[in-house]
Enzyme design. Structure first.
Site, PDB file in Angstrom:
ATOM      1  N   SER A 176       0.859  -1.188   0.000  1.00  0.00           N
ATOM      2  CA  SER A 176       0.000   0.000   0.000  1.00  0.00           C
ATOM      3  C   SER A 176       0.892   1.233   0.000  1.00  0.00           C
ATOM      4  O   SER A 176       1.986   1.208   0.583  1.00  0.00           O
ATOM      5  CB  SER A 176      -0.874   0.024   1.254  1.00  0.00           C
ATOM      6  OG  SER A 176      -1.525   1.282   1.381  1.00  0.00           O
TER       7      SER A 176
ATOM      8  N   TYR B 296      -1.005  -0.482  10.420  1.00  0.00           N
ATOM      9  CA  TYR B 296      -1.314  -0.930   9.052  1.00  0.00           C
ATOM     10  C   TYR B 296      -0.177  -0.538   8.098  1.00  0.00           C
ATOM     11  O   TYR B 296       0.307  -1.353   7.318  1.00  0.00           O
ATOM     12  CB  TYR B 296      -2.637  -0.316   8.583  1.00  0.00           C
ATOM     13  CG  TYR B 296      -2.959  -0.632   7.135  1.00  0.00           C
ATOM     14  CD1 TYR B 296      -3.494  -1.862   6.784  1.00  0.00           C
ATOM     15  CD2 TYR B 296      -2.717   0.301   6.134  1.00  0.00           C
ATOM     16  CE1 TYR B 296      -3.772  -2.160   5.453  1.00  0.00           C
ATOM     17  CE2 TYR B 296      -2.995   0.011   4.798  1.00  0.00           C
ATOM     18  CZ  TYR B 296      -3.527  -1.221   4.477  1.00  0.00           C
ATOM     19  OH  TYR B 296      -3.798  -1.522   3.148  1.00  0.00           O
TER      20      TYR B 296
HETATM   21  N1  LIG Z   1      -8.798  -0.942  -0.784  1.00  0.00           N
HETATM   22  C1  LIG Z   1      -7.780  -0.118  -0.597  1.00  0.00           C
HETATM   23  O1  LIG Z   1      -7.924   1.120  -0.529  1.00  0.00           O
HETATM   24  C2  LIG Z   1      -6.409  -0.687  -0.480  1.00  0.00           C
HETATM   25  C3  LIG Z   1      -6.180  -2.026  -0.255  1.00  0.00           C
HETATM   26  N2  LIG Z   1      -4.902  -2.491  -0.152  1.00  0.00           N
HETATM   27  C4  LIG Z   1      -4.653  -3.921   0.105  1.00  0.00           C
HETATM   28  O2  LIG Z   1      -5.344  -4.708  -0.839  1.00  0.00           O
HETATM   29  C5  LIG Z   1      -5.524  -6.015  -0.303  1.00  0.00           C
HETATM   30  C6  LIG Z   1      -6.917  -6.492  -0.608  1.00  0.00           C
HETATM   31  O3  LIG Z   1      -7.840  -5.740   0.152  1.00  0.00           O
HETATM   32  P1  LIG Z   1      -9.179  -5.122  -0.453  1.00  0.00           P
HETATM   33  O4  LIG Z   1      -9.544  -5.814  -1.705  1.00  0.00           O
HETATM   34  O5  LIG Z   1      -9.033  -3.675  -0.463  1.00  0.00           O
HETATM   35  O6  LIG Z   1     -10.210  -5.434   0.727  1.00  0.00           O
HETATM   36  P2  LIG Z   1     -11.368  -6.501   0.914  1.00  0.00           P
HETATM   37  O7  LIG Z   1     -11.773  -6.384   2.323  1.00  0.00           O
HETATM   38  O8  LIG Z   1     -12.389  -6.374  -0.147  1.00  0.00           O
HETATM   39  O9  LIG Z   1     -10.623  -7.873   0.647  1.00  0.00           O
HETATM   40  C7  LIG Z   1      -9.834  -8.526   1.608  1.00  0.00           C
HETATM   41  C8  LIG Z   1      -9.789  -9.987   1.227  1.00  0.00           C
HETATM   42  O10 LIG Z   1      -8.953 -10.669   2.177  1.00  0.00           O
HETATM   43  C9  LIG Z   1      -9.693 -11.770   2.710  1.00  0.00           C
HETATM   44  N3  LIG Z   1      -9.272 -12.004   4.078  1.00  0.00           N
HETATM   45  C10 LIG Z   1      -9.316 -11.130   5.120  1.00  0.00           C
HETATM   46  N4  LIG Z   1      -8.875 -11.720   6.229  1.00  0.00           N
HETATM   47  C11 LIG Z   1      -8.522 -12.993   5.884  1.00  0.00           C
HETATM   48  C12 LIG Z   1      -8.004 -14.102   6.592  1.00  0.00           C
HETATM   49  N5  LIG Z   1      -7.745 -14.024   7.902  1.00  0.00           N
HETATM   50  N6  LIG Z   1      -7.761 -15.252   5.935  1.00  0.00           N
HETATM   51  C13 LIG Z   1      -8.033 -15.335   4.611  1.00  0.00           C
HETATM   52  N7  LIG Z   1      -8.512 -14.324   3.873  1.00  0.00           N
HETATM   53  C14 LIG Z   1      -8.769 -13.175   4.513  1.00  0.00           C
HETATM   54  C15 LIG Z   1     -11.162 -11.365   2.609  1.00  0.00           C
HETATM   55  O11 LIG Z   1     -12.031 -12.470   2.493  1.00  0.00           O
HETATM   56  P3  LIG Z   1     -12.806 -13.224   3.675  1.00  0.00           P
HETATM   57  O12 LIG Z   1     -13.426 -12.188   4.542  1.00  0.00           O
HETATM   58  O13 LIG Z   1     -13.774 -14.095   2.924  1.00  0.00           O
HETATM   59  O14 LIG Z   1     -11.766 -14.039   4.370  1.00  0.00           O
HETATM   60  C16 LIG Z   1     -11.155 -10.651   1.264  1.00  0.00           C
HETATM   61  O15 LIG Z   1     -11.241 -11.587   0.215  1.00  0.00           O
HETATM   62  C17 LIG Z   1      -5.165  -5.921   1.174  1.00  0.00           C
HETATM   63  O16 LIG Z   1      -3.883  -6.485   1.387  1.00  0.00           O
HETATM   64  C18 LIG Z   1      -5.136  -4.422   1.442  1.00  0.00           C
HETATM   65  O17 LIG Z   1      -4.280  -4.073   2.501  1.00  0.00           O
HETATM   66  C19 LIG Z   1      -3.829  -1.665  -0.298  1.00  0.00           C
HETATM   67  C20 LIG Z   1      -4.000  -0.346  -0.517  1.00  0.00           C
HETATM   68  C21 LIG Z   1      -5.293   0.264  -0.641  1.00  0.00           C
HETATM   69  N1  LIG Z   2      -6.554  -0.003   2.817  1.00  0.00           N
HETATM   70  C1  LIG Z   2      -6.133   1.307   3.034  1.00  0.00           C
HETATM   71  C2  LIG Z   2      -5.945   1.603   4.459  1.00  0.00           C
HETATM   72  O1  LIG Z   2      -6.785   1.355   5.288  1.00  0.00           O
HETATM   73  C3  LIG Z   2      -4.930   1.674   2.227  1.00  0.00           C
HETATM   74  O2  LIG Z   2      -3.960   0.899   2.140  1.00  0.00           O
HETATM   75  O3  LIG Z   2      -4.984   2.773   1.626  1.00  0.00           O
END
Ligand SMILES: NC(=O)C1=CN([C@@H]2O[C@H](COP(=O)(O)OP(=O)(O)OC[C@H]3O[C@@H](n4cnc5c(N)ncnc54)[C@H](OP(=O)(O)O)[C@@H]3O)[C@@H](O)[C@H]2O)C=CC1
Ligand SMILES: N[C@@H](C=O)C(=O)O
Length: 262
Positions: free
Chosen positions: A140, A153
């Site tokens: 991120s 985070y």
């Molecule tokens: N959205 C944003 O603004 C940003 C996101 N990111 C990163 O992108 C990545 C994806 O997140 P994003 O798509 O945004 O968020 P979501 O919450 O939509 O997706 C997160 C995913 O991770 C899974 N997950 C969470 N906890 C667990 C666990 N303990 N075991 C297995 N799977 C798990 C969830 O599925 P389930 O609940 O079914 O387990 C879901 O599929 C993350 O690493 C996040 O930090 C980075 C920068 C910005």
């Molecule tokens: N998922 C966001 C923080 O909460 C990010 O990485 O921007």
């Protein structure tokens, strides 16, 4: 013609991971999708089975649970069809550091740090022996910005970036590609799950645009891909400044500015 490698994607039940699943399926890759919510995973999988010709397996797993991650590690070690790992599962925390507690921080580190490290460690030796394979780690821009007040985070994401850059140094010469993808605010459930309103953010990227841009970086074999950053020269300048300091760390004596005044 050799078939395309299978892609294992963690966190594929929603958000960025579900779009990665869609895009790799449309590129003709079989998939192994991992997340906790089996119903949502199955819904992503059945749509992709119906719309493409690829095989989609699902693994219901909590990547922070010892027995569950052991199953994924075993699959990564044993299944030679898997040639790409996308370490995407992740979460954020509500509140500021003093509002969070140690258990929340430890859980976040288990999810955002320990799990991707373990999965990379499970697959890297096989990829290195084969002289091919790719590991994509979702970091991120928060990992570059301690000013944002998302301290734990951001620290987990700084780890992901360092891990990726270190692995790229170690594994690149062995034929293994490692990419760190650094999204900024993207419209997914992570915001609601961590108690924030994404609609209150000043600029929000859609998941499709984010993943398509990340895949442009993937195809170019970039080490670090920052989809929202307009000027790649800024990243290059940061890297150049960091590298310029490296030779200066090797010193027998502390820098003059730290010598105690008698
Ligand atoms: N959205 C944003 O603004 C940003 C996101 N990111 C990163 O992108 C990545 C994806 O997140 P994003 O798509 O945004 O968020 P979501 O919450 O939509 O997706 C997160 C995913 O991770 C899974 N997950 C969470 N906890 C667990 C666990 N303990 N075991 C297995 N799977 C798990 C969830 O599925 P389930 O609940 O079914 O387990 C879901 O599929 C993350 O690493 C996040 O930090 C980075 C920068 C910005
Ligand atoms: N998922 C966001 C923080 O909460 C990010 O990485 O921007």
């Amino acid at each position: 013609m050799a078939s395309k490698p299978t892609v294992l994607i963690t966190g594929a039940s929603s958000g960025i991971g579900a779009v990665y699943a869609d895009r790799f399926a449309r590129r003709g890759h079989d998939l192994v999708l991992v997340a906790r919510n089996a119903e949502r995973l199955e819904s992503v999988a059945s749509r992709l089975r119906a719309e493409t010709d690829v095989t989609v397996d699902i693994i219901q797993a909590d990547v922070t649970a010892a027995a569950d991650i052991a199953r994924i590690e075993e699959r990564l070690r044993e299944d030679e069809r898997i040639g790409i790992l996308v370490n995407n599962a992740g979460a954020a925390l509500p509140g500021s550091f003093v509002e969070q507690n140690a258990a929340q921080a430890a859980d976040l580190i288990a999810l955002n740090v320990t799990a991707p490290t373990r999965l990379a460690a499970a697959v890297a030796p096989r990829f290195a022996r084969a002289g091919s394979g790719a590991i994509v780690n979702i970091g991120s821009v928060v990992g570059l910005a301690p000013e944002l007040g998302l301290t734990v985070y951001g620290a987990t994401k700084a780890f992901v970036q360092f891990l990726s850059q270190g692995l790229a140094q170690e594994l690149g010469p062995k034929g293994v590609y490692v990419q760190a993808v650094l999204p900024a605010v993207t419209r997914t459930e992570i915001w609601e799950r961590s108690g924030r309103d994404v609609n209150a953010m000043p600029a929000v990227m859609e998941t499709a645009e984010l993943v398509d841009a990340a895949l442009v970086g993937f195809d170019r074999r970039e080490a670090v891909t920052i989809p929202p950053l307009p000027d790649a020269g800024q990243w290059d300048a940061l890297e150049a400044a960091r590298r310029a300091m490296l030779p200066n760390y090797r010193q027998v004596h502390a820098a003059a500015r730290y010598r105690a005044v008698a």
